[in-house]
Design a protein around this motif. Sequence first.
Motif, PDB file in Angstrom:
ATOM      1  N   ARG A 174      -7.489  13.771   5.840  1.00  0.00           N
ATOM      2  CA  ARG A 174      -7.767  12.763   4.813  1.00  0.00           C
ATOM      3  C   ARG A 174      -6.552  11.860   4.599  1.00  0.00           C
ATOM      4  O   ARG A 174      -6.692  10.640   4.441  1.00  0.00           O
ATOM      5  CB  ARG A 174      -8.179  13.444   3.501  1.00  0.00           C
ATOM      6  CG  ARG A 174      -8.544  12.485   2.405  1.00  0.00           C
ATOM      7  CD  ARG A 174      -9.757  11.639   2.758  1.00  0.00           C
ATOM      8  NE  ARG A 174     -10.056  10.744   1.644  1.00  0.00           N
ATOM      9  CZ  ARG A 174     -10.679   9.596   1.751  1.00  0.00           C
ATOM     10  NH1 ARG A 174     -11.133   9.205   2.918  1.00  0.00           N
ATOM     11  NH2 ARG A 174     -10.877   8.835   0.709  1.00  0.00           N
ATOM     12  N   GLU A 205      -6.534   9.534   7.501  1.00  0.00           N
ATOM     13  CA  GLU A 205      -7.643   8.586   7.390  1.00  0.00           C
ATOM     14  C   GLU A 205      -7.300   7.457   6.411  1.00  0.00           C
ATOM     15  O   GLU A 205      -7.512   6.277   6.707  1.00  0.00           O
ATOM     16  CB  GLU A 205      -8.895   9.328   6.916  1.00  0.00           C
ATOM     17  CG  GLU A 205     -10.110   8.457   6.742  1.00  0.00           C
ATOM     18  CD  GLU A 205     -11.290   9.241   6.191  1.00  0.00           C
ATOM     19  OE1 GLU A 205     -12.188   8.590   5.623  1.00  0.00           O
ATOM     20  OE2 GLU A 205     -11.317  10.486   6.314  1.00  0.00           O
ATOM     21  N   LEU A 206      -6.736   7.824   5.268  1.00  0.00           N
ATOM     22  CA  LEU A 206      -6.353   6.814   4.285  1.00  0.00           C
ATOM     23  C   LEU A 206      -5.220   5.928   4.818  1.00  0.00           C
ATOM     24  O   LEU A 206      -5.192   4.727   4.569  1.00  0.00           O
ATOM     25  CB  LEU A 206      -5.943   7.476   2.971  1.00  0.00           C
ATOM     26  CG  LEU A 206      -7.079   8.097   2.162  1.00  0.00           C
ATOM     27  CD1 LEU A 206      -6.533   8.941   1.020  1.00  0.00           C
ATOM     28  CD2 LEU A 206      -8.030   7.031   1.649  1.00  0.00           C
ATOM     29  N   LYS A 243      -6.762   3.446   7.241  1.00  0.00           N
ATOM     30  CA  LYS A 243      -7.527   2.449   6.501  1.00  0.00           C
ATOM     31  C   LYS A 243      -6.593   1.465   5.796  1.00  0.00           C
ATOM     32  O   LYS A 243      -6.860   0.261   5.739  1.00  0.00           O
ATOM     33  CB  LYS A 243      -8.458   3.106   5.490  1.00  0.00           C
ATOM     34  CG  LYS A 243      -9.366   2.107   4.807  1.00  0.00           C
ATOM     35  CD  LYS A 243     -10.380   2.773   3.913  1.00  0.00           C
ATOM     36  CE  LYS A 243     -11.246   1.690   3.267  1.00  0.00           C
ATOM     37  NZ  LYS A 243     -12.123   2.217   2.257  1.00  0.00           N
ATOM     38  N   GLN A 244      -5.476   1.964   5.284  1.00  0.00           N
ATOM     39  CA  GLN A 244      -4.503   1.101   4.609  1.00  0.00           C
ATOM     40  C   GLN A 244      -3.957   0.055   5.577  1.00  0.00           C
ATOM     41  O   GLN A 244      -3.792  -1.106   5.211  1.00  0.00           O
ATOM     42  CB  GLN A 244      -3.354   1.946   4.039  1.00  0.00           C
ATOM     43  CG  GLN A 244      -2.320   1.133   3.288  1.00  0.00           C
ATOM     44  CD  GLN A 244      -1.194   1.999   2.744  1.00  0.00           C
ATOM     45  OE1 GLN A 244      -0.946   3.094   3.256  1.00  0.00           O
ATOM     46  NE2 GLN A 244      -0.530   1.519   1.721  1.00  0.00           N
ATOM     47  N   LEU A 273      -6.768  -0.521   0.959  1.00  0.00           N
ATOM     48  CA  LEU A 273      -7.339   0.543   0.135  1.00  0.00           C
ATOM     49  C   LEU A 273      -7.748  -0.001  -1.230  1.00  0.00           C
ATOM     50  O   LEU A 273      -7.140  -0.938  -1.748  1.00  0.00           O
ATOM     51  CB  LEU A 273      -6.312   1.661  -0.080  1.00  0.00           C
ATOM     52  CG  LEU A 273      -5.813   2.410   1.146  1.00  0.00           C
ATOM     53  CD1 LEU A 273      -4.723   3.392   0.748  1.00  0.00           C
ATOM     54  CD2 LEU A 273      -6.942   3.126   1.844  1.00  0.00           C
ATOM     55  N   THR A 274      -8.767   0.624  -1.785  1.00  0.00           N
ATOM     56  CA  THR A 274      -9.148   0.308  -3.161  1.00  0.00           C
ATOM     57  C   THR A 274      -8.158   0.996  -4.091  1.00  0.00           C
ATOM     58  O   THR A 274      -7.360   1.847  -3.666  1.00  0.00           O
ATOM     59  CB  THR A 274     -10.572   0.818  -3.468  1.00  0.00           C
ATOM     60  OG1 THR A 274     -10.560   2.249  -3.406  1.00  0.00           O
ATOM     61  CG2 THR A 274     -11.590   0.251  -2.499  1.00  0.00           C
ATOM     62  N   ALA A 282      -8.780   3.222  -6.318  1.00  0.00           N
ATOM     63  CA  ALA A 282      -9.080   4.666  -6.351  1.00  0.00           C
ATOM     64  C   ALA A 282      -8.531   5.359  -5.101  1.00  0.00           C
ATOM     65  O   ALA A 282      -8.008   6.482  -5.187  1.00  0.00           O
ATOM     66  CB  ALA A 282     -10.587   4.891  -6.459  1.00  0.00           C
ATOM     67  N   GLU A 283      -8.636   4.702  -3.950  1.00  0.00           N
ATOM     68  CA  GLU A 283      -8.119   5.289  -2.709  1.00  0.00           C
ATOM     69  C   GLU A 283      -6.594   5.343  -2.722  1.00  0.00           C
ATOM     70  O   GLU A 283      -6.000   6.315  -2.235  1.00  0.00           O
ATOM     71  CB  GLU A 283      -8.620   4.497  -1.505  1.00  0.00           C
ATOM     72  CG  GLU A 283     -10.099   4.683  -1.230  1.00  0.00           C
ATOM     73  CD  GLU A 283     -10.640   3.737  -0.181  1.00  0.00           C
ATOM     74  OE1 GLU A 283     -11.599   4.136   0.514  1.00  0.00           O
ATOM     75  OE2 GLU A 283     -10.121   2.600  -0.046  1.00  0.00           O
ATOM     76  N   LYS A 284      -5.950   4.331  -3.293  1.00  0.00           N
ATOM     77  CA  LYS A 284      -4.486   4.351  -3.406  1.00  0.00           C
ATOM     78  C   LYS A 284      -4.029   5.513  -4.275  1.00  0.00           C
ATOM     79  O   LYS A 284      -3.063   6.206  -3.962  1.00  0.00           O
ATOM     80  CB  LYS A 284      -3.980   3.033  -3.987  1.00  0.00           C
ATOM     81  CG  LYS A 284      -4.024   1.890  -3.019  1.00  0.00           C
ATOM     82  CD  LYS A 284      -3.498   0.617  -3.663  1.00  0.00           C
ATOM     83  CE  LYS A 284      -3.642  -0.561  -2.721  1.00  0.00           C
ATOM     84  NZ  LYS A 284      -3.166  -1.799  -3.316  1.00  0.00           N
ATOM     85  N   GLU A 337      -5.720   8.291  -4.795  1.00  0.00           N
ATOM     86  CA  GLU A 337      -5.994   9.517  -4.032  1.00  0.00           C
ATOM     87  C   GLU A 337      -4.904   9.751  -2.986  1.00  0.00           C
ATOM     88  O   GLU A 337      -4.412  10.869  -2.819  1.00  0.00           O
ATOM     89  CB  GLU A 337      -7.360   9.417  -3.350  1.00  0.00           C
ATOM     90  CG  GLU A 337      -7.692  10.644  -2.521  1.00  0.00           C
ATOM     91  CD  GLU A 337      -8.969  10.513  -1.711  1.00  0.00           C
ATOM     92  OE1 GLU A 337      -9.399  11.541  -1.140  1.00  0.00           O
ATOM     93  OE2 GLU A 337      -9.527   9.406  -1.615  1.00  0.00           O
ATOM     94  N   GLN A 338      -4.515   8.678  -2.301  1.00  0.00           N
ATOM     95  CA  GLN A 338      -3.474   8.780  -1.275  1.00  0.00           C
ATOM     96  C   GLN A 338      -2.161   9.264  -1.897  1.00  0.00           C
ATOM     97  O   GLN A 338      -1.502  10.165  -1.361  1.00  0.00           O
ATOM     98  CB  GLN A 338      -3.271   7.427  -0.599  1.00  0.00           C
ATOM     99  CG  GLN A 338      -2.266   7.455   0.531  1.00  0.00           C
ATOM    100  CD  GLN A 338      -2.031   6.079   1.124  1.00  0.00           C
ATOM    101  OE1 GLN A 338      -1.878   5.105   0.394  1.00  0.00           O
ATOM    102  NE2 GLN A 338      -2.026   6.000   2.441  1.00  0.00           N
TER     103      GLN A 338
END
Length: 75
Positions: free
Chosen positions: A9, A12-13, A16-17, A22-23, A25-27, A29-30
């Motif tokens: 994960r 994956e983030l 994607k970054q 990243l959104t 929320a994803e930032k 989470e990262q």
Amino acid sequence: MITKELIARINELSRKQRTTGLTAAEKEEQTRLRAAYLADIRAQVKGMLDRVEIVDVVEEERTVRRGIPGKDKRR
């Protein structure tokens, strides 16, 4: 504990970054996943260092000479 899923994960983030971004929320989470990963690594290293035992063996003092015996370097 570090699991394959956690590492997957994080990777994956990271991918994607670099590509689409990243959104918020994803930032978040990262950041949380990376902090958990680093905390686990630190705990592993601390545990390893806590088990290290340093043994100091006092040896008889010796003179060590460099070079070939019988050869004078000044020649």
